[in-house]
Design an enzyme around this catalytic site. Structure first.
Site, PDB file in Angstrom:
ATOM      1  N   CYS A 104       0.847  -1.197   0.000  1.00 12.45           N
ATOM      2  CA  CYS A 104       0.000   0.000   0.000  1.00 12.45           C
ATOM      3  C   CYS A 104       0.885   1.250   0.000  1.00 12.45           C
ATOM      4  O   CYS A 104       1.475   1.596   1.025  1.00 12.45           O
ATOM      5  CB  CYS A 104      -0.901  -0.024   1.229  1.00 12.45           C
ATOM      6  SG  CYS A 104      -1.848   1.480   1.438  1.00 12.45           S
ATOM      7  N   CYS A 124      -0.316   4.026   2.357  1.00 12.95           N
ATOM      8  CA  CYS A 124      -0.029   3.767   3.776  1.00 12.95           C
ATOM      9  C   CYS A 124       1.464   3.920   4.080  1.00 12.95           C
ATOM     10  O   CYS A 124       1.838   4.489   5.100  1.00 12.95           O
ATOM     11  CB  CYS A 124      -0.434   2.361   4.173  1.00 12.95           C
ATOM     12  SG  CYS A 124      -1.960   1.772   3.476  1.00 12.95           S
ATOM     13  N   ASP A 125       2.331   3.387   3.218  1.00  9.31           N
ATOM     14  CA  ASP A 125       3.752   3.247   3.566  1.00  9.31           C
ATOM     15  C   ASP A 125       4.707   4.121   2.747  1.00  9.31           C
ATOM     16  O   ASP A 125       5.902   4.157   3.039  1.00  9.31           O
ATOM     17  CB  ASP A 125       4.184   1.776   3.387  1.00  9.31           C
ATOM     18  CG  ASP A 125       3.360   0.847   4.253  1.00  9.31           C
ATOM     19  OD1 ASP A 125       2.927   1.289   5.329  1.00  9.31           O
ATOM     20  OD2 ASP A 125       3.137  -0.306   3.849  1.00  9.31           O
TER      21      ASP A 125
END
Ligand code: NAP
Length: 301
Positions: free
Chosen positions: A131, A134-135
Protein backbone atom coordinates in the site's frame (compact mmCIF):
# COMPACT_ATOMS: atom_id res chain seq x y z
CA UNK A 1 -31.21 -10.76 16.40
CA UNK A 2 -30.65 -8.38 13.48
CA UNK A 3 -32.53 -8.68 10.20
CA UNK A 4 -29.27 -8.45 8.27
CA UNK A 5 -25.64 -8.99 9.22
CA UNK A 6 -23.40 -7.24 6.73
CA UNK A 7 -19.91 -8.72 6.85
CA UNK A 8 -17.44 -6.23 5.40
CA UNK A 9 -17.60 -2.45 5.57
CA UNK A 10 -16.31 -1.48 2.13
CA UNK A 11 -18.38 0.26 -0.55
CA UNK A 12 -20.49 -2.87 -1.22
CA UNK A 13 -21.27 -3.54 2.46
CA UNK A 14 -21.90 0.09 3.36
CA UNK A 15 -24.23 0.56 0.39
CA UNK A 16 -26.06 -2.65 1.29
CA UNK A 17 -26.52 -1.32 4.83
CA UNK A 18 -27.91 2.00 3.58
CA UNK A 19 -30.41 0.28 1.27
CA UNK A 20 -31.48 -2.23 3.91
CA UNK A 21 -32.02 0.47 6.53
CA UNK A 22 -34.07 2.51 4.09
CA UNK A 23 -36.23 -0.60 3.64
CA UNK A 24 -36.76 -0.66 7.41
CA UNK A 25 -34.54 -3.63 8.28
CA UNK A 26 -32.21 -3.72 11.28
CA UNK A 27 -28.57 -3.96 10.21
CA UNK A 28 -25.24 -4.66 11.85
CA UNK A 29 -22.08 -4.08 9.81
CA UNK A 30 -19.04 -6.07 10.95
CA UNK A 31 -15.73 -4.73 9.67
CA UNK A 32 -12.31 -6.09 10.59
CA UNK A 33 -10.07 -3.21 9.65
CA UNK A 34 -11.05 0.12 8.14
CA UNK A 35 -14.49 1.16 6.93
CA UNK A 36 -14.27 1.98 3.24
CA UNK A 37 -12.24 -1.10 2.31
CA UNK A 38 -9.69 -0.94 -0.49
CA UNK A 39 -10.63 2.57 -1.57
CA UNK A 40 -9.18 4.00 1.62
CA UNK A 41 -5.79 3.31 -0.05
CA UNK A 42 -6.59 5.28 -3.22
CA UNK A 43 -5.27 8.83 -3.00
CA UNK A 44 -7.69 10.02 -5.67
CA UNK A 45 -10.81 8.47 -7.08
CA UNK A 46 -11.79 10.17 -10.32
CA UNK A 47 -14.23 7.69 -11.85
CA UNK A 48 -16.98 7.53 -9.24
CA UNK A 49 -20.07 9.20 -10.71
CA UNK A 50 -20.81 12.60 -9.25
CA UNK A 51 -17.28 13.34 -8.03
CA UNK A 52 -14.64 14.95 -10.25
CA UNK A 53 -12.02 13.84 -7.74
CA UNK A 54 -12.24 12.61 -4.17
CA UNK A 55 -9.75 10.94 -1.83
CA UNK A 56 -10.70 7.28 -1.37
CA UNK A 57 -10.59 7.63 2.42
CA UNK A 58 -13.04 10.54 2.27
CA UNK A 59 -15.39 8.60 0.03
CA UNK A 60 -15.21 5.69 2.51
CA UNK A 61 -16.03 8.07 5.38
CA UNK A 62 -19.00 9.42 3.48
CA UNK A 63 -20.37 5.96 2.71
CA UNK A 64 -20.03 5.05 6.40
CA UNK A 65 -21.66 8.29 7.53
CA UNK A 66 -24.57 7.67 5.18
CA UNK A 67 -25.14 4.11 6.43
CA UNK A 68 -24.95 5.22 10.10
CA UNK A 69 -27.18 8.20 9.47
CA UNK A 70 -29.79 5.72 8.21
CA UNK A 71 -29.41 3.79 11.48
CA UNK A 72 -27.00 0.98 10.65
CA UNK A 73 -25.02 -0.28 13.64
CA UNK A 74 -21.32 -1.01 13.32
CA UNK A 75 -18.81 -3.25 15.05
CA UNK A 76 -15.04 -3.34 14.46
CA UNK A 77 -14.15 -7.01 14.79
CA UNK A 78 -13.01 -9.83 12.52
CA UNK A 79 -15.63 -12.43 11.68
CA UNK A 80 -13.90 -15.79 12.00
CA UNK A 81 -16.83 -18.03 11.10
CA UNK A 82 -20.46 -17.98 10.04
CA UNK A 83 -22.98 -20.71 10.82
CA UNK A 84 -26.32 -21.04 9.09
CA UNK A 85 -29.29 -22.78 10.69
CA UNK A 86 -32.47 -22.02 8.80
CA UNK A 87 -33.14 -18.31 8.95
CA UNK A 88 -30.49 -17.72 11.60
CA UNK A 89 -26.92 -16.82 10.82
CA UNK A 90 -24.45 -16.72 13.71
CA UNK A 91 -21.21 -14.84 13.17
CA UNK A 92 -18.35 -15.60 15.56
CA UNK A 93 -15.68 -12.94 15.93
CA UNK A 94 -12.03 -12.72 16.89
CA UNK A 95 -12.77 -10.85 20.13
CA UNK A 96 -15.09 -13.67 21.20
CA UNK A 97 -18.42 -12.06 20.35
CA UNK A 98 -21.29 -13.71 18.51
CA UNK A 99 -23.84 -11.82 16.44
CA UNK A 100 -27.02 -13.18 14.92
CA UNK A 101 -28.99 -12.19 11.86
CA UNK A 102 -31.91 -13.65 9.92
CA UNK A 103 -29.89 -13.05 6.76
CA UNK A 104 -26.28 -12.21 6.00
CA UNK A 105 -24.56 -10.30 3.23
CA UNK A 106 -20.93 -11.18 2.58
CA UNK A 107 -19.08 -8.14 1.28
CA UNK A 108 -15.61 -9.09 2.41
CA UNK A 109 -13.80 -7.76 -0.66
CA UNK A 110 -10.35 -8.92 -1.58
CA UNK A 111 -6.83 -8.61 -0.20
CA UNK A 112 -3.56 -7.77 -1.99
CA UNK A 113 -2.00 -10.61 -3.95
CA UNK A 114 1.62 -11.46 -3.13
CA UNK A 115 4.33 -12.10 -5.73
CA UNK A 116 5.10 -15.41 -4.04
CA UNK A 117 8.85 -14.78 -3.84
CA UNK A 118 11.09 -16.36 -1.23
CA UNK A 119 11.24 -14.18 1.93
CA UNK A 120 8.45 -11.88 0.71
CA UNK A 121 6.35 -12.40 3.83
CA UNK A 122 9.35 -12.04 6.14
CA UNK A 123 10.27 -8.64 4.59
CA UNK A 124 6.79 -7.13 4.85
CA UNK A 125 7.30 -3.84 6.70
CA UNK A 126 11.05 -3.98 6.01
CA UNK A 127 10.93 -3.08 2.35
CA UNK A 128 7.98 -5.08 1.02
CA UNK A 129 4.77 -3.05 0.95
CA UNK A 130 1.30 -3.55 -0.49
CA UNK A 131 0.00 0.00 0.00
CA UNK A 132 1.81 3.10 -1.26
CA UNK A 133 -0.65 5.45 0.42
CA UNK A 134 -0.03 3.77 3.78
CA UNK A 135 3.75 3.25 3.57
CA UNK A 136 5.05 5.55 0.81
CA UNK A 137 6.11 8.28 3.23
CA UNK A 138 8.68 5.93 4.82
CA UNK A 139 10.59 5.89 1.53
CA UNK A 140 10.92 9.63 0.96
CA UNK A 141 14.12 10.38 -0.96
CA UNK A 142 14.84 6.64 -1.51
CA UNK A 143 14.86 4.42 -4.57
CA UNK A 144 11.85 2.12 -4.85
CA UNK A 145 10.08 -0.15 -7.34
CA UNK A 146 6.45 -0.87 -8.05
CA UNK A 147 5.37 -4.23 -9.44
CA UNK A 148 2.21 -4.45 -11.54
CA UNK A 149 0.48 -3.01 -14.59
CA UNK A 150 -3.03 -2.16 -13.39
CA UNK A 151 -4.45 1.10 -12.08
CA UNK A 152 -3.21 0.40 -8.56
CA UNK A 153 0.40 0.02 -9.74
CA UNK A 154 0.17 3.13 -11.91
CA UNK A 155 -1.34 5.20 -9.12
CA UNK A 156 1.22 3.89 -6.65
CA UNK A 157 4.09 4.78 -9.00
CA UNK A 158 2.63 8.25 -9.50
CA UNK A 159 2.28 8.84 -5.77
CA UNK A 160 5.76 7.51 -4.96
CA UNK A 161 7.36 9.58 -7.73
CA UNK A 162 6.33 12.68 -5.81
CA UNK A 163 8.55 11.87 -2.83
CA UNK A 164 11.00 9.12 -3.82
CA UNK A 165 14.28 9.70 -5.63
CA UNK A 166 13.70 7.01 -8.23
CA UNK A 167 10.74 4.78 -9.04
CA UNK A 168 11.08 1.68 -11.19
CA UNK A 169 7.80 0.43 -12.61
CA UNK A 170 8.16 -3.29 -13.30
CA UNK A 171 5.50 -5.02 -15.35
CA UNK A 172 5.45 -8.55 -16.74
CA UNK A 173 4.02 -7.51 -20.14
CA UNK A 174 4.68 -4.60 -22.51
CA UNK A 175 1.19 -3.12 -22.31
CA UNK A 176 -0.67 -1.90 -19.27
CA UNK A 177 -4.05 -2.94 -17.96
CA UNK A 178 -4.43 0.45 -16.23
CA UNK A 179 -5.56 3.74 -17.79
CA UNK A 180 -3.51 5.12 -20.71
CA UNK A 181 -3.78 8.61 -19.19
CA UNK A 182 -1.88 7.46 -16.10
CA UNK A 183 0.76 5.69 -18.22
CA UNK A 184 1.35 8.91 -20.18
CA UNK A 185 1.60 10.96 -16.98
CA UNK A 186 4.19 8.52 -15.61
CA UNK A 187 6.23 8.61 -18.82
CA UNK A 188 6.51 12.35 -18.35
CA UNK A 189 8.07 11.96 -14.89
CA UNK A 190 11.84 12.16 -14.95
CA UNK A 191 12.37 9.97 -11.91
CA UNK A 192 10.17 7.11 -13.21
CA UNK A 193 11.63 4.32 -15.32
CA UNK A 194 9.63 1.48 -16.88
CA UNK A 195 10.92 -2.09 -16.98
CA UNK A 196 8.56 -4.00 -19.26
CA UNK A 197 8.39 -7.72 -20.05
CA UNK A 198 10.24 -8.02 -16.77
CA UNK A 199 9.93 -10.40 -13.84
CA UNK A 200 11.25 -10.01 -10.31
CA UNK A 201 13.08 -13.21 -9.46
CA UNK A 202 14.74 -12.53 -6.10
CA UNK A 203 14.57 -10.27 -3.09
CA UNK A 204 17.94 -9.18 -1.68
CA UNK A 205 18.94 -8.01 1.78
CA UNK A 206 19.10 -9.55 5.24
CA UNK A 207 17.14 -7.60 7.87
CA UNK A 208 15.60 -5.29 5.28
CA UNK A 209 15.23 -5.19 1.53
CA UNK A 210 18.30 -3.78 -0.19
CA UNK A 211 17.59 -4.74 -3.78
CA UNK A 212 15.93 -7.09 -6.22
CA UNK A 213 16.95 -9.23 -9.16
CA UNK A 214 14.89 -8.65 -12.29
CA UNK A 215 14.87 -10.85 -15.35
CA UNK A 216 14.22 -9.11 -18.67
CA UNK A 217 14.69 -10.67 -22.11
CA UNK A 218 16.80 -13.47 -20.68
CA UNK A 219 19.11 -11.05 -18.82
CA UNK A 220 19.21 -10.69 -15.06
CA UNK A 221 19.89 -7.28 -13.55
CA UNK A 222 20.13 -6.05 -10.00
CA UNK A 223 18.27 -2.96 -8.84
CA UNK A 224 19.33 -1.36 -5.59
CA UNK A 225 16.09 -0.33 -3.99
CA UNK A 226 14.87 -0.05 -0.42
CA UNK A 227 11.16 -0.44 -1.08
CA UNK A 228 9.18 -2.76 -3.32
CA UNK A 229 5.49 -1.90 -3.65
CA UNK A 230 3.58 -4.93 -4.86
CA UNK A 231 0.39 -3.94 -6.70
CA UNK A 232 -0.56 -7.02 -8.70
CA UNK A 233 -4.23 -7.25 -7.89
CA UNK A 234 -6.20 -8.87 -5.16
CA UNK A 235 -7.62 -12.20 -4.10
CA UNK A 236 -10.93 -12.82 -2.37
CA UNK A 237 -11.03 -12.77 1.38
CA UNK A 238 -13.70 -15.23 2.43
CA UNK A 239 -12.00 -18.50 3.43
CA UNK A 240 -13.93 -18.44 6.70
CA UNK A 241 -17.24 -18.70 4.80
CA UNK A 242 -16.20 -21.08 2.01
CA UNK A 243 -18.44 -23.93 3.21
CA UNK A 244 -21.55 -21.78 2.64
CA UNK A 245 -20.49 -20.68 -0.85
CA UNK A 246 -19.77 -22.10 -4.24
CA UNK A 247 -16.34 -20.87 -5.35
CA UNK A 248 -15.08 -20.35 -8.90
CA UNK A 249 -11.57 -21.57 -9.89
CA UNK A 250 -10.11 -18.20 -8.80
CA UNK A 251 -11.61 -18.61 -5.34
CA UNK A 252 -14.30 -15.94 -5.87
CA UNK A 253 -17.87 -16.60 -4.70
CA UNK A 254 -19.73 -17.96 -7.68
CA UNK A 255 -22.88 -15.86 -7.33
CA UNK A 256 -24.59 -14.18 -10.27
CA UNK A 257 -25.65 -10.57 -10.77
CA UNK A 258 -28.56 -11.31 -8.38
CA UNK A 259 -25.94 -11.79 -5.59
CA UNK A 260 -27.60 -15.04 -4.43
CA UNK A 261 -25.41 -17.71 -2.83
CA UNK A 262 -26.33 -21.43 -2.65
CA UNK A 263 -27.23 -20.91 1.04
CA UNK A 264 -30.76 -19.47 1.43
CA UNK A 265 -30.62 -16.09 3.16
CA UNK A 266 -26.92 -15.56 2.36
CA UNK A 267 -26.00 -12.98 -0.28
CA UNK A 268 -22.65 -11.98 -1.79
CA UNK A 269 -21.72 -8.46 -2.88
CA UNK A 270 -18.70 -6.62 -4.22
CA UNK A 271 -15.18 -7.72 -5.09
CA UNK A 272 -15.47 -11.13 -3.38
CA UNK A 273 -18.07 -12.16 -5.98
CA UNK A 274 -17.08 -13.70 -9.34
CA UNK A 275 -17.51 -10.92 -11.90
CA UNK A 276 -15.81 -9.42 -14.91
CA UNK A 277 -15.53 -5.80 -13.72
CA UNK A 278 -14.33 -5.02 -10.20
CA UNK A 279 -14.88 -1.33 -9.71
CA UNK A 280 -16.30 0.92 -7.03
CA UNK A 281 -19.39 1.38 -9.17
CA UNK A 282 -19.97 -2.36 -9.52
CA UNK A 283 -19.36 -2.85 -5.79
CA UNK A 284 -21.96 -0.29 -4.77
CA UNK A 285 -24.37 -1.71 -7.37
CA UNK A 286 -23.93 -5.17 -5.81
CA UNK A 287 -24.57 -3.67 -2.37
CA UNK A 288 -27.95 -2.36 -3.49
CA UNK A 289 -28.89 -5.61 -5.29
CA UNK A 290 -27.88 -7.81 -2.34
CA UNK A 291 -29.70 -5.64 0.20
CA UNK A 292 -32.93 -5.64 -1.78
CA UNK A 293 -32.67 -9.41 -2.32
CA UNK A 294 -32.17 -9.86 1.43
CA UNK A 295 -35.22 -7.65 2.13
CA UNK A 296 -37.36 -9.73 -0.26
CA UNK A 297 -36.14 -12.91 1.41
CA UNK A 298 -36.98 -11.52 4.89
CA UNK A 299 -40.45 -10.46 3.75
CA UNK A 300 -41.08 -13.96 2.42
CA UNK A 301 -40.26 -15.69 5.72
P1 NAP B 1 -5.53 -5.39 -11.77
O1 NAP B 1 -6.22 -4.37 -12.61
O2 NAP B 1 -6.07 -6.77 -11.74
O3 NAP B 1 -4.01 -5.43 -12.26
C1 NAP B 1 -3.10 -6.34 -11.72
C2 NAP B 1 -1.79 -6.19 -12.46
O4 NAP B 1 -0.82 -7.01 -11.83
C3 NAP B 1 -1.88 -6.60 -13.93
O5 NAP B 1 -1.16 -5.71 -14.72
C4 NAP B 1 -1.23 -7.98 -13.93
O6 NAP B 1 -0.51 -8.25 -15.10
C5 NAP B 1 -0.23 -7.88 -12.80
N1 NAP B 1 -0.01 -9.18 -12.17
C6 NAP B 1 -0.92 -10.06 -11.70
N2 NAP B 1 -0.31 -11.13 -11.14
C7 NAP B 1 1.02 -10.92 -11.27
C8 NAP B 1 2.16 -11.65 -10.90
N3 NAP B 1 2.08 -12.82 -10.27
N4 NAP B 1 3.38 -11.13 -11.18
C9 NAP B 1 3.49 -9.94 -11.81
N5 NAP B 1 2.43 -9.19 -12.19
C10 NAP B 1 1.22 -9.67 -11.93
O7 NAP B 1 -5.44 -4.95 -10.23
P2 NAP B 1 -5.42 -3.50 -9.56
O8 NAP B 1 -4.47 -2.61 -10.25
O9 NAP B 1 -5.25 -3.75 -8.10
O10 NAP B 1 -6.89 -2.95 -9.77
C11 NAP B 1 -8.03 -3.71 -9.32
C12 NAP B 1 -9.31 -3.02 -9.80
O11 NAP B 1 -9.47 -1.78 -9.10
C13 NAP B 1 -9.24 -2.67 -11.28
O12 NAP B 1 -10.51 -2.84 -11.85
C14 NAP B 1 -8.83 -1.21 -11.28
O13 NAP B 1 -9.25 -0.50 -12.43
C15 NAP B 1 -9.54 -0.70 -10.03
N6 NAP B 1 -8.84 0.47 -9.46
C16 NAP B 1 -9.42 1.68 -9.64
C17 NAP B 1 -8.80 2.82 -9.14
C18 NAP B 1 -9.48 4.16 -9.30
O14 NAP B 1 -8.88 5.17 -9.03
N7 NAP B 1 -10.69 4.18 -9.72
C19 NAP B 1 -7.58 2.73 -8.46
C20 NAP B 1 -6.99 1.47 -8.32
C21 NAP B 1 -7.63 0.34 -8.83
P3 NAP B 1 -1.25 -8.55 -16.49
O15 NAP B 1 -1.77 -7.24 -16.97
O16 NAP B 1 -0.16 -9.13 -17.32
O17 NAP B 1 -2.33 -9.54 -16.17
Amino acid sequence: MYDILVIGGGPAGLTAATYARRAGKSVLILEKNAFGGQITWSPKVENFPGFLSIAGAELGDRLLEQAMEQGAEVELDTVTGLQAEGACFTAATEFGGTFQGRTAILATGARPRALGLAREEELVGSGICYCAVCDGAFYKGRDVAVSGGGNSALQDAMLLSESCRKVWLIHRRDSFRGEAKLVEALKARENVEFLLNARITQLLGQEALSGILVEQQGQSRQLEIEGLFVAIGHQPDHEAFASLLKLDPGGYADAGEDCLSPTPGLFVAGDCRAKSVRQLTTAVADGAVAALAACRYLDSL
